[in-house]
Design an enzyme around this catalytic site. Structure first.
Site, PDB file in Angstrom:
ATOM      1  N   SER A 125      46.186  37.057  42.848  1.00 32.85           N
ATOM      2  CA  SER A 125      45.278  38.208  42.778  1.00 32.85           C
ATOM      3  C   SER A 125      44.350  38.313  43.981  1.00 32.85           C
ATOM      4  O   SER A 125      43.903  37.311  44.535  1.00 32.85           O
ATOM      5  CB  SER A 125      44.433  38.059  41.505  1.00 32.85           C
ATOM      6  OG  SER A 125      43.306  38.902  41.560  1.00 32.85           O
ATOM      7  N   GLU A 127      41.417  38.968  43.693  1.00 31.96           N
ATOM      8  CA  GLU A 127      40.148  38.343  43.295  1.00 31.96           C
ATOM      9  C   GLU A 127      39.943  37.005  44.003  1.00 31.96           C
ATOM     10  O   GLU A 127      38.828  36.511  44.095  1.00 31.96           O
ATOM     11  CB  GLU A 127      40.134  38.106  41.774  1.00 31.96           C
ATOM     12  CG  GLU A 127      39.600  39.246  40.967  1.00 31.96           C
ATOM     13  CD  GLU A 127      38.098  39.478  41.137  1.00 31.96           C
ATOM     14  OE1 GLU A 127      37.313  38.561  40.903  1.00 31.96           O
ATOM     15  OE2 GLU A 127      37.731  40.597  41.520  1.00 31.96           O
ATOM     16  N   TYR A 149      37.662  33.234  36.730  1.00 36.44           N
ATOM     17  CA  TYR A 149      39.016  33.814  36.834  1.00 36.44           C
ATOM     18  C   TYR A 149      39.561  33.644  38.258  1.00 36.44           C
ATOM     19  O   TYR A 149      40.691  33.191  38.449  1.00 36.44           O
ATOM     20  CB  TYR A 149      38.968  35.303  36.451  1.00 36.44           C
ATOM     21  CG  TYR A 149      40.241  36.063  36.787  1.00 36.44           C
ATOM     22  CD1 TYR A 149      41.328  36.049  35.918  1.00 36.44           C
ATOM     23  CD2 TYR A 149      40.360  36.786  37.976  1.00 36.44           C
ATOM     24  CE1 TYR A 149      42.495  36.740  36.226  1.00 36.44           C
ATOM     25  CE2 TYR A 149      41.524  37.476  38.289  1.00 36.44           C
ATOM     26  CZ  TYR A 149      42.594  37.452  37.407  1.00 36.44           C
ATOM     27  OH  TYR A 149      43.744  38.138  37.733  1.00 36.44           O
TER      28      TYR A 149
END
Ligand code: NAP
Ligand code: GDD
Length: 325
Positions: A125, A127, A149
């Site tokens: 990801s 992120e 996460y």
């Protein structure tokens, strides 16, 4: 030609449902891992349920993954399952680590033991870039995750590379930037907005409550992005790829565009900002450079930002109308 077999974890999720459809269109035999729930959650796959093979299992349970591998004997494994909502990762950091980080190792171990020739896709990801070190972000940009996460995804990324280097497994990371659709979970900001706008348009609600309107994301369409996952596994050599549109917008702009679809101009009066919805550490700005994927895979996004917002607002209006009948 021999029919290819694919195992998808997270098949009940947004991406899993689009990927299953795509692989069926390529004549794959599709297996999906589903965890036990007290009420059925097959909403996103009900239209293809009779064409896929569901296997009970959980990323927390090693034995269930080994059994899923033995049962499906896949040529390709797509590991899409995760605790995928960033905000929840602060309230459930340990569980997020178990699913989103260690779950990847469990899946890789199952492959190593049962079907080491299987090709493995890990849902990495954007992120992971978090507090970004450079703009735009590409495959060589260093990571600085900003949530439990994001940290868990960095672990998943490296363990995927580690199994490639340690055991010679065909493992790839798709570093996907945000991708959305009418099947997006209602807690994610895009869907929260489009569903909220549809409710306001149909006079079912008076406002939407949002957090940080300044955050910027590189938003694409999930249907385009699952094709990139498949393309990565068709290459001769395993490698890692950024998948993005190369364009970003703020949450404010997304909301403005969504209200525009239903012709509401004075839209700000329908949006309340709540400090409760701000995150302990924010990812302010993401924009991806997917030049490598475009060159090597021949992948490019087809749906534009405007088309995506329109598609989601219209789908939510249809859904609400259908539900009220
Ligand atoms: P999603 O809609 O939240 O779907 C997540 C899936 O994982 C669901 O099918 C869920 O099952 C399953 N799952 C969760 N915990 C599990 C467990 N312990 N065992 C087995 N299955 C479990 O997520 P998505 O948007 O499709 O994203 C797919 C993957 O891509 C995720 O790994 C996400 O972190 C990653 N990713 C997403 C984006 C994006 O913008 N969408 C961008 C980059 C990376 P239930 O239905 O039972 O909950
Ligand atoms: N969810 C949510 N709800 N986000 C809000 C809200 C709100 O009411 N108001 C503002 N935001 C801001 C968040 O602070 C964040 O900066 C941005 O909107 C996007 O939030 P999400 O839609 O929840 O997505 P995300 O970017 O945190 O994570 C998604 O994309 C990642 C890829 O970059 C998820 O799909 C992750 O699983 C994925 O890895």
């Amino acid at each position: 030609m021999v029919q290819k077999r694919a195992l998808i974890t997270g098949i009940t999720g947004q991406d899993g449902s689009y990927l299953a459809e795509f692989l069926l269109s390529k004549n794959y035999k599709v297996f999906g891992l589903t965890r036990r729930t007290s009420t059925p959650n097959y909403e996103r796959i009900k239209h293809i349920e009779d064409k896929i093979n569901l296997i009970p299992g959980d990323l927390l349970d090693q034995q269930s993954l080994t059994s899923a591998l033995s049962y499906s004997m896949p040529d390709e494994v797509y590991n899409l399952a995760a605790q995928s909502f960033v905000a929840t990762s602060w309230s459930q950091p340990v569980l997020t680590g178990e699913f989103t980080a260690l779950g990847v190792t469990r899946m890789l171990e199952a492959i190593r033991q049962i079907k080491p020739e299987a090709k493995f896709y890990q849902a990495s990801s954007s992120e992971m870039f978090g507090k970004v070190k450079e703009t735009p972000q590409h495959e060589k940009t260093p990571f600085h995750p900003r949530s439990p996460y994001g940290v868990a995804k960095v672990y998943g990324y490296w363990i995927t590379i580690n199994y490639r280097e340690s055991y010679g497994l065909f493992t790839v990371n798709g570093i996907l930037f945000n991708h959305e659709s009418p099947r997006r979970g209602l807690e994610f900001v895009t869907r929260k907005i489009t569903h909220g706008v549809a409710r306001i348009f149909l006079r079912l609600s008076n406002y939407i409550e949002l957090g940080n309107l300044d955050a910027k994301r590189d938003w694409g369409f999930a249907g385009d992005y699952v094709q990139a996952m498949w393309m990565m596994l068709q290459q001769k050599k395993p490698d890692d790829y950024v998948i993005a549109t190369g364009e970003n917008h703020s949450v404010f702009e997304f909301a403005q565009e969504a209200f525009e679809v239903v012709g509401i101009k004075n839209w700000k009066k329908y949006v309340k900002v709540s400090k409760e919805l701000f995150r302990p550490a924010e990812v302010d700005f993401l924009i991806g450079d997917s030049a490598k994927a475009r060159k090597v895979l021949g992948w490019y996004p087809k749906v534009t930002f405007k088309e995506l917002v329109k598609m989601m607002v219209e789908a939510d209006i249809d859904l609400l109308k259908k539900n009220s009948r």
